[in-house]
Enzyme design. Structure first.
Site, mmCIF file in Angstrom:
data_model
loop_
_atom_site.group_PDB
_atom_site.id
_atom_site.type_symbol
_atom_site.label_atom_id
_atom_site.label_comp_id
_atom_site.label_asym_id
_atom_site.label_seq_id
_atom_site.Cartn_x
_atom_site.Cartn_y
_atom_site.Cartn_z
ATOM 1 N N LEU A 1 -3.739 9.790 8.076
ATOM 2 C CA LEU A 1 -5.146 9.015 8.228
ATOM 3 C C LEU A 1 -5.264 7.451 7.919
ATOM 4 C CD1 LEU A 1 -7.249 11.861 6.595
ATOM 5 C CD2 LEU A 1 -7.427 11.159 9.098
ATOM 6 N N HIS B 1 1.457 5.458 -2.134
ATOM 7 C CA HIS B 1 1.039 6.559 -3.103
ATOM 8 C C HIS B 1 2.345 7.043 -3.618
ATOM 9 C CE1 HIS B 1 -2.862 6.594 -0.823
ATOM 10 N NE2 HIS B 1 -2.077 6.379 0.110
ATOM 11 N N PHE B 2 2.218 6.985 -4.977
ATOM 12 C CA PHE B 2 3.521 7.635 -5.762
ATOM 13 C C PHE B 2 3.107 8.880 -6.076
ATOM 14 C CE2 PHE B 2 5.340 3.035 -7.232
ATOM 15 C CZ PHE B 2 6.330 3.150 -6.329
ATOM 16 N N ARG B 3 2.067 9.302 -6.213
ATOM 17 C CA ARG B 3 1.410 10.543 -6.855
ATOM 18 C C ARG B 3 1.826 10.396 -8.504
ATOM 19 N NH1 ARG B 3 -1.297 10.985 -2.233
ATOM 20 N NH2 ARG B 3 -0.167 11.900 -0.557
ATOM 21 N N LYS C 1 -9.746 0.007 -5.173
ATOM 22 C CA LYS C 1 -9.925 0.292 -3.813
ATOM 23 C C LYS C 1 -11.070 1.299 -3.442
ATOM 24 C CE LYS C 1 -7.830 2.470 -0.116
ATOM 25 N NZ LYS C 1 -6.715 3.204 0.256
ATOM 26 N N HIS D 1 0.971 -1.086 -0.117
ATOM 27 C CA HIS D 1 -0.122 -0.051 0.003
ATOM 28 C C HIS D 1 0.979 1.092 -0.105
ATOM 29 C CE1 HIS D 1 -3.670 2.344 1.492
ATOM 30 N NE2 HIS D 1 -2.590 3.312 1.378
ATOM 31 N N ASP E 1 1.833 2.830 3.314
ATOM 32 C CA ASP E 1 1.269 3.959 3.062
ATOM 33 C C ASP E 1 2.009 5.242 2.856
ATOM 34 O OD1 ASP E 1 -1.297 5.330 2.750
ATOM 35 O OD2 ASP E 1 -1.523 5.729 4.968
ATOM 36 N N HIS F 1 -4.124 0.009 6.337
ATOM 37 C CA HIS F 1 -3.467 0.756 7.335
ATOM 38 C C HIS F 1 -4.370 0.636 8.638
ATOM 39 C CE1 HIS F 1 -6.086 3.511 5.387
ATOM 40 N NE2 HIS F 1 -5.260 3.799 4.361
ATOM 41 N N ASN G 1 -5.426 7.156 -5.761
ATOM 42 C CA ASN G 1 -6.004 8.629 -5.463
ATOM 43 C C ASN G 1 -5.198 9.700 -6.090
ATOM 44 O OD1 ASN G 1 -3.937 8.018 -3.492
ATOM 45 N ND2 ASN G 1 -4.740 9.290 -1.994
ATOM 46 N N ALA H 1 -2.794 15.004 5.278
ATOM 47 C CA ALA H 1 -2.708 13.892 5.912
ATOM 48 C C ALA H 1 -1.570 13.002 5.092
ATOM 49 C CB ALA H 1 -3.803 13.148 6.183
ATOM 50 N N HIS I 1 3.786 14.650 0.893
ATOM 51 C CA HIS I 1 3.111 15.853 0.571
ATOM 52 C C HIS I 1 4.089 17.045 0.935
ATOM 53 C CE1 HIS I 1 -1.278 14.596 0.880
ATOM 54 N NE2 HIS I 1 -0.926 13.793 1.522
ATOM 55 N N HIS J 1 -10.331 1.661 2.509
ATOM 56 C CA HIS J 1 -9.900 2.777 3.605
ATOM 57 C C HIS J 1 -11.070 2.459 4.794
ATOM 58 C CE1 HIS J 1 -7.874 6.549 5.085
ATOM 59 N NE2 HIS J 1 -9.222 6.375 5.671
HETATM 60 C C1 NCD Z 1 -2.924 9.178 2.104
HETATM 61 C C2 NCD Z 1 -2.760 10.409 0.953
HETATM 62 O O1 NCD Z 1 -2.261 11.527 1.185
HETATM 63 O O2 NCD Z 1 -2.881 10.103 -0.387
HETATM 64 N N1 NCD Z 1 -2.677 9.900 3.435
HETATM 65 C C3 NCD Z 1 -2.692 9.402 4.484
HETATM 66 O O3 NCD Z 1 -2.721 10.155 5.389
HETATM 67 N N2 NCD Z 1 -2.814 8.078 4.555
HETATM 68 C C4 NCD Z 1 -4.252 8.764 1.740
HETATM 69 C C5 NCD Z 1 -4.696 7.527 2.508
HETATM 70 O O4 NCD Z 1 -4.219 6.460 2.339
HETATM 71 O O5 NCD Z 1 -5.493 7.874 3.432
HETATM 72 ZN ZN ZN Z 2 -2.949 5.216 1.826
#
Ligand code: NCD
Ligand code: ZN
Length: 344
Positions: free
Chosen positions: A218, A15-17, A98, A13, A246, A173, A41, A262, A250, A135
């Site tokens: 989160l 996030h690469f953006r 997801k 799990h 996770d 998570h 996302n 988050a 940011h 989630h």
């Molecule tokens: C994640 C994100 O920034 O994309 N943020 C996080 O706090 N975990 C989204 C997510 O997995 O809830």
């Molecule tokens: Zn996540």
């Protein structure tokens, strides 16, 4: 122990953006993980097979020279997701879909506001043996943020599991003792990922001595008793709990803000942090199962065959990294000393 060798782990799990950011995030993960489940996302979200394959191409192009890292793609479920979208995704090699509750987290505005609306889609996913990643938080205003995971389990997850007993589900998570107990008692169709931050921290680390925006993610960090339950879950060696960082980058300016985002950017050091946790728990022999075996087994994918070695050696997490767009980002536990290091 001074050295530990594992089958190369995967991150189930993260996030690469997109865009320029991939030049930072993809190499950071490819450094120690062979595969990763890539969250959909992005802006806009990845809602069909074509978008997933385009996104995959961009990720592959951002790999370091010679890397064999493999991104595992996911679809973002919305009110417009059709049965055909699921069938096409499965046929195109997309790994899972997801479910975000609308408004639950970063870029979740496009999500479905009522989980029941997705039941016809879940039926197809069950038939197709296509895993559902969740989630697990309700978003109702009147539900306290610290209770949102437990209420989701009671209200949404229990009926879902009853209705679709053969749908493979990963509760992502997890943060509470309630989730640990729910997953431990559930059928083999259910599993959960656990992040480094939820193993290492509790809500005091977010709120005591001044607000700590870089520890804000989160689902939000919970009280110490929940942290202990998560630590016991991984130390137990149960195959139902596996690694999912996770990692969610940011820019610094969006974390250190009046309304901060988050997410913890942990890709740089996650494996070393998990190793530290397992050592603290006197459970280093359970690390390989958590990091390298239970994930592929659950997803019905082959285990990796290469290995990675970590050595006991101090190093300092950088205070900041400059992203390809010139903006700084503060990694998870910036400036802190880590006790394990990947052997180059
Ligand atoms: C994640 C994100 O920034 O994309 N943020 C996080 O706090 N975990 C989204 C997510 O997995 O809830
Ligand atoms: Zn996540």
């Amino acid at each position: 122990m001074k050295e530990i060798t594992l089958l190369t782990p995967d991150d189930w799990h993260l996030h690469f953006r997109s865009g320029d950011m991939l030049k930072e995030t993809v190499p950071a993960t490819a450094r120690c993980f062979q595969r990763a489940i890539v969250m959909p996302n992005t802006v806009p979200p990845i809602t069909n097979a074509k978008m997933a394959l385009d996104y995959k191409r961009h990720i592959l192009a951002a790999r370091p020279e010679g890397s064999t890292f493999e991104p595992l793609m996911t679809l973002y479920l919305t009110n417009d997701t059709s049965s055909q979208d699921i069938i096409d995704a499965k046929a195109s090699g997309v790994t899972a879909a997801k479910y975000y509750p609308a408004g639950a987290t970063t870029n979740s505005d496009a999500a479905c506001s009522d989980m029941l609306d997705l039941y016809p889609i879940f039926k197809v996913m069950e038939e197709q043996d296509f895993p559902l990643l969740i989630h697990g938080e309700v978003t109702d205003n009147e539900i306290d943020i610290f209770d949102r995971e437990k209420v989701f389990i009671d209200r949404n997850l229990l009926p879902l599991v009853e209705k679709f007993p053969q749908l493979r589900i990963v509760l992502e998570h997890i943060t509470t003792q309630d989730a640990v107990e729910f997953i431990a008692d559930a059928s083999d169709y259910l599993a959960a990922t656990i992040t480094p931050q939820h193993l290492m921290l509790n809500r005091n680390d977010l709120l005591v001595g001044g607000i700590q925006p870089h520890n804000y993610c989160l689902p939000v960090l919970k009280r110490n008793t929940h942290q202990q339950a998560l630590r016991q879950a991984v130390a137990s060696g149960s195959k139902k709990f596996f690694l999912g960082t996770d990692s969610a980058p940011h820019e610094k300016q969006h974390k250190e803000s009046a309304c901060g985002c988050a997410g913890c950017y942990s890709a740089l050091n996650a494996l070393e942090l998990y190793t530290t946790v397992f050592e603290e728990l006197d459970a280093l022999e359970k690390l390989e199962g958590f990091a390298s075996l239970y994930g592929p087994d659950f997803y019905k994918l082959p285990r990796n065959t290469s290995t990675i070695t970590l050595i006991k050696q101090d190093w300092q997490i950088p205070k900041a990294i400059i992203l390809p767009n010139g903006e700084p980002i503060v990694p998870f536990l910036a400036g802190k000393t880590v006790l394990w290091k990947i052997k180059e």
